[in-house]
Design a protein around this motif. Structure first.
Motif, PDB file in Angstrom:
ATOM      1  N   VAL A 115       3.136 -28.135 -16.991  1.00  0.00           N
ATOM      2  CA  VAL A 115       3.219 -29.282 -16.316  1.00  0.00           C
ATOM      3  C   VAL A 115       1.973 -30.047 -16.200  1.00  0.00           C
ATOM      4  O   VAL A 115       0.862 -29.210 -15.633  1.00  0.00           O
ATOM      5  CB  VAL A 115       3.873 -29.153 -14.853  1.00  0.00           C
ATOM      6  N   ILE A 116       1.770 -31.037 -16.488  1.00  0.00           N
ATOM      7  CA  ILE A 116       0.343 -31.812 -16.123  1.00  0.00           C
ATOM      8  C   ILE A 116       0.445 -32.655 -15.134  1.00  0.00           C
ATOM      9  O   ILE A 116       1.162 -33.450 -14.970  1.00  0.00           O
ATOM     10  CB  ILE A 116       0.143 -32.620 -17.638  1.00  0.00           C
ATOM     11  N   VAL A 117      -0.564 -32.515 -14.214  1.00  0.00           N
ATOM     12  CA  VAL A 117      -0.743 -33.355 -13.020  1.00  0.00           C
ATOM     13  C   VAL A 117      -2.181 -33.937 -12.811  1.00  0.00           C
ATOM     14  O   VAL A 117      -2.926 -33.403 -13.492  1.00  0.00           O
ATOM     15  CB  VAL A 117      -0.411 -32.481 -11.703  1.00  0.00           C
ATOM     16  N   SER A 118      -2.262 -34.966 -11.876  1.00  0.00           N
ATOM     17  CA  SER A 118      -3.572 -35.375 -11.762  1.00  0.00           C
ATOM     18  C   SER A 118      -4.672 -34.472 -10.970  1.00  0.00           C
ATOM     19  O   SER A 118      -3.919 -33.423 -10.439  1.00  0.00           O
ATOM     20  CB  SER A 118      -3.380 -36.598 -10.697  1.00  0.00           C
ATOM     21  N   PRO A 119      -6.041 -34.594 -10.946  1.00  0.00           N
ATOM     22  CA  PRO A 119      -6.601 -33.835 -10.138  1.00  0.00           C
ATOM     23  C   PRO A 119      -6.284 -33.498  -8.786  1.00  0.00           C
ATOM     24  O   PRO A 119      -6.349 -32.511  -8.160  1.00  0.00           O
ATOM     25  CB  PRO A 119      -8.134 -34.164 -10.597  1.00  0.00           C
ATOM     26  N   ALA A 120      -6.017 -34.557  -8.176  1.00  0.00           N
ATOM     27  CA  ALA A 120      -5.607 -34.540  -6.973  1.00  0.00           C
ATOM     28  C   ALA A 120      -4.386 -33.785  -6.342  1.00  0.00           C
ATOM     29  O   ALA A 120      -4.321 -32.896  -5.548  1.00  0.00           O
ATOM     30  CB  ALA A 120      -5.589 -36.125  -6.256  1.00  0.00           C
ATOM     31  N   ASP A 121      -3.223 -33.998  -7.386  1.00  0.00           N
ATOM     32  CA  ASP A 121      -2.276 -33.141  -7.171  1.00  0.00           C
ATOM     33  C   ASP A 121      -2.242 -31.895  -7.409  1.00  0.00           C
ATOM     34  O   ASP A 121      -1.755 -30.942  -6.932  1.00  0.00           O
ATOM     35  CB  ASP A 121      -1.213 -33.791  -8.158  1.00  0.00           C
TER      36      ASP A 121
ATOM     37  N   THR B 216      -4.149 -29.767 -15.178  1.00  0.00           N
ATOM     38  CA  THR B 216      -4.713 -31.198 -15.332  1.00  0.00           C
ATOM     39  C   THR B 216      -4.404 -31.433 -16.745  1.00  0.00           C
ATOM     40  O   THR B 216      -4.379 -32.539 -17.148  1.00  0.00           O
ATOM     41  CB  THR B 216      -5.974 -31.666 -14.885  1.00  0.00           C
ATOM     42  N   SER B 217      -4.513 -30.410 -17.716  1.00  0.00           N
ATOM     43  CA  SER B 217      -4.657 -30.409 -19.142  1.00  0.00           C
ATOM     44  C   SER B 217      -4.580 -28.921 -19.751  1.00  0.00           C
ATOM     45  O   SER B 217      -4.990 -27.974 -18.897  1.00  0.00           O
ATOM     46  CB  SER B 217      -5.928 -31.191 -19.807  1.00  0.00           C
ATOM     47  N   PHE B 218      -4.019 -29.044 -20.890  1.00  0.00           N
ATOM     48  CA  PHE B 218      -3.876 -27.745 -21.523  1.00  0.00           C
ATOM     49  C   PHE B 218      -4.675 -27.638 -23.206  1.00  0.00           C
ATOM     50  O   PHE B 218      -4.757 -28.828 -23.597  1.00  0.00           O
ATOM     51  CB  PHE B 218      -2.558 -27.331 -21.814  1.00  0.00           C
ATOM     52  N   GLY B 219      -4.980 -26.707 -23.564  1.00  0.00           N
ATOM     53  CA  GLY B 219      -5.241 -26.690 -25.022  1.00  0.00           C
ATOM     54  C   GLY B 219      -4.129 -26.834 -25.704  1.00  0.00           C
ATOM     55  O   GLY B 219      -2.955 -26.463 -25.257  1.00  0.00           O
TER      56      GLY B 219
END
Lengths: 201, 468
Positions: free
Chosen positions: A119-125, A101-104
């Protein structure tokens, strides 16, 4: 630089949040000055387990994830230290895609320099992709289309900043991009700054 | 036209060319180079047959892998010895100034940059090290990068960067007696959370920040990355200028006046708009201690380890449970009274003279408890000499602390300073990650005074209650 277009592969689930780059690549191996062959050190302490023997429960020790090329990770993966060894080790261990969902931020930038797509996705995904990884369902990641294609459900879309996407799709190195495009602009900038802030020159 | 934030001013002044919406080629004025993140960068230059664009803008020094004792002998660990030697070879080959271990100016990159006047307001400064945000205390746009970006800066003196959003952390009021910049820093990280600063450049402002010395400001900016932000900034003021004046690499004579006039413009305008604002009340801050394995997992020393059962979510409960398990703590266990095995005073967060003075002030009141190993590692040769001139080394020595040579030491445990599994350490460093100070070692982050007090008591105590 290694390019990335699409990849179909097995995904390993690592739901823990805030996995720092110290965990991905422990500091004691930072004494190695090369960047090749570092895959053997990836998640070294977690692989080894407290007693030193390989921990059979650790996801990357499980035979079914031995060929995984995609890591589906909890929030804020790669936080902490700027060590690019974390990327070199992941790449050498076979990973081409990391999903969270996020990265350093520094880790995120380092990935693009090493043919790894974050790859950044939503918490649900992320929950859906973790479930796919648990089930051993392969995923297809298409950078140009910005899509993760799943066997088990609908496509998941993701965004990548165009300047990063273009470089990764084409395998363009950062230095070449800059010098090819901005050589004269750099010269002009330096000339003007030399006049404006001479104490820096 | 609306006003601009300090970050926006620094960004605009270093924009070589706008590439894309929010993406620019950013000019890099200076870089610090250490032995861990640079070998691969230099190797890349060699492989491509590139030269360094402006060698005079870089300064190389070894800090991470260096031993903190027996410095008159060759480094015992062959890998560390080779890594430190390689830095000298690379610096020489590419024409970059290098401070060897024998140089009195050697020290941690983030301590020596400011000391030498290499770090100045208004500049962009990078290093292959996430704690480069430290230099933002001077109103410099400073951020950590990876080795590939180090190579890019060496070759092209610039980086493609996306402009960050802006976050102002306003700290009103004054810190209480016995409460330090480190306690404020841990409070900020706890308030923002480890991801609260991701995508932002933080500017610290307010009365409590203005009241901090440069050492305190550096402590605050240093740990911006622990809240996820690569950049932490404080607008330069008279405190900043007084610190810089007369430093070896600072402008002097006519150049000083010109620089000063420019530096005085480096503030956020009154009507500048930040993307996000956070208010913190300094008076409400107590000495703070981390209980977990992430720098945001801290509590006032008078508090307790949390109970996963009362966590806001299942994910949060799992995080807390895992951290408590690693740290060997029970839910609800008070922090005061936790027995420690080690104390570490040093690092780029708290290895400066003011930190050593604060620790010595406590150390003079007693002796290190039986069974506790306590080490003091000055951040640089200059800090070490200053401390010795003030007699602080004697105070530490008489109290049973070990007095070491400068380096990163137990903050990163890359050299031979390392804790045994299960050992609990009161540490002035910046990260309490699993294994950070040694496999299975348990780190409690706190201020220098608190770490010294813990060393004397053999357990975590509230330094405010230990005054003689």
């Amino acid at each position: 630089m290694e390019r990335f277009e699409t990849l179909t592969g097995l995904a390993a689930p690592m739901p823990a949040a805030n996995v720092d780059t110290d965990s991905i690549f422990p500091a004691r191996f930072l004494l190695i000055t090369g960047k090749r062959g570092l895959g053997r050190y990836v998640f070294y302490e977690w692989r080894a387990g407290p007693g030193g023997a390989p921990d059979p429960d650790f996801v990357l020790n499980q035979p079914r994830y031995r060929t995984a090329e995609i890591l589906v990770a909890g929030d804020n993966f790669g936080c902490g230290s700027s060590r690019e060894q974390a990327c070199w080790a992941l790449r050498d261990a076979g990973f081409r895609v990391v999903v969270s969902t996020s990265f350093g931020e520094i880790f995120h930038a380092n990935c693009f320099k090493n043919g790894i797509l974050p790859v950044i996705v939503s918490p649900a995904d992320l929950a859906r992709l973790l479930a796919d990884a648990e089930a051993g369902a392969p995923l297809t990641v298409d950078l140009a289309a910005g899509q993760v294609l799943r066997q088990a459900g609908p496509v998941i879309a993701f965004e990548t900043a165009p300047w990063r996407r273009e470089a990764l799709l084409n395998g363009w190195g950062e230095i070449d991009i800059i010098l090819n495009r901005s050589g004269p602009a750099l010269d002009a900038y330096e000339a003007s700054r030399r006049a404006a802030t001479p104490w820096l020159y | 036209m609306t006003g601009r934030t300090l970050y926006e001013k620094l960004w605009a002044a270093h924009e070589v060319e706008a590439y894309d919406e929010g993406v620019s080629l950013l000019y890099i004025d200076r870089s610090l180079i250490h032995e861990v993140s640079s070998p691969q960068a230099f190797e890349g230059l060699r492989a491509a047959g590139r030269r360094v664009r402006r060698p005079e803008t870089h300064l190389a020094v070894a800090d991470h892998a260096v031993p903190t004792r027996d410095r008159d002998r060759p480094i015992a660990d062959p890998l560390a010895r080779e890594q430190v030697a390689l830095l000298a070879v690379n610096a020489e080959a590419f024409g970059i100034a290098h401070l060897p271990l024998t140089d009195p100016r050697q020290g941690i990159v983030h301590v020596i940059g400011p000391e030498l006047g290499f770090t100045l307001p208004g500049m962009t400064l990078v290093c292959g090290d996430s704690h480069t945000s430290t230099h933002g205390a001077f109103g410099a746009l400073a951020f950590g990068i990876g080795a590939s970006e180090c190579e890019c800066v060496l070759a092209a003196q610039s980086l493609r960067q996306a402009r960050a959003r802006t976050l102002r952390v306003n700290v009103c009021g004054r810190l209480g007696l016995g409460v330090t910049a480190k306690d404020l820093t841990l409070s900020v990280v706890a308030a923002l959370g480890v991801t609260g600063g991701v995508g932002y450049a933080i500017e610290y402002a307010g009365e409590a920040v203005r009241s901090l010395s440069m050492e305190g400001r550096m402590t605050l900016c240093n740990m911006s990355i622990e809240a996820g932000a690569r950049v932490g900034l404080i607008a330069p003021d008279e405190t900043t200028f007084a610190y810089i004046a007369g430093r070896p690499m600072a402008p002097a004579g006519e150049a000083w006046g010109a620089a000063l006039a420019h530096w005085r413009t480096l503030t956020s305008d009154q009507d500048a708009v930040f993307d996000r604002m956070v208010e913190i009340d300094a008076a409400a801050i107590a000495p703070r201690v981390t209980w977990g394995t992430s720098p945001d997992q801290s509590a006032p020393v008078t508090g307790t380890a949390p109970d996963p059962a009362t966590a806001a979510s299942e994910a949060e409960a799992r995080k807390i449970a895992r951290a408590l398990d690693y740290m060997g703590l029970r839910p609800g266990q008070p922090l005061i009274g936790l027995a420690i095995d080690n104390a570490f005073i040093g690092s780029c967060t708290n290895g400066r003279i003011e930190d050593l003075r604060a620790a010595a002030e406590v150390a003079r009141r007693g002796r290190v408890a039986a069974g506790v190993t306590a080490i003091v590692v000055p951040g640089s040769g200059a800090v070490k000499r200053q401390a010795e001139a003030e007699g602080l080394d004697r105070i530490f020595f008489d109290a049973g602390f070990e007095w070491r040579e400068p380096g990163c030491s137990l903050c990163v445990a890359m050299n031979n300073d390392r804790l045994e599994p299960g050992k609990r350490c009161a540490s002035t460093s910046n990260r309490n990650f699993e294994g950070r100070q040694g496999i299975g070692a348990r780190t409690h982050l706190m201020s220098p005074a608190m770490a010294a007090a813990a060393a004397l008591a053999g357990r975590i105590v509230d330094v405010r209650g230990t005054a003689a």
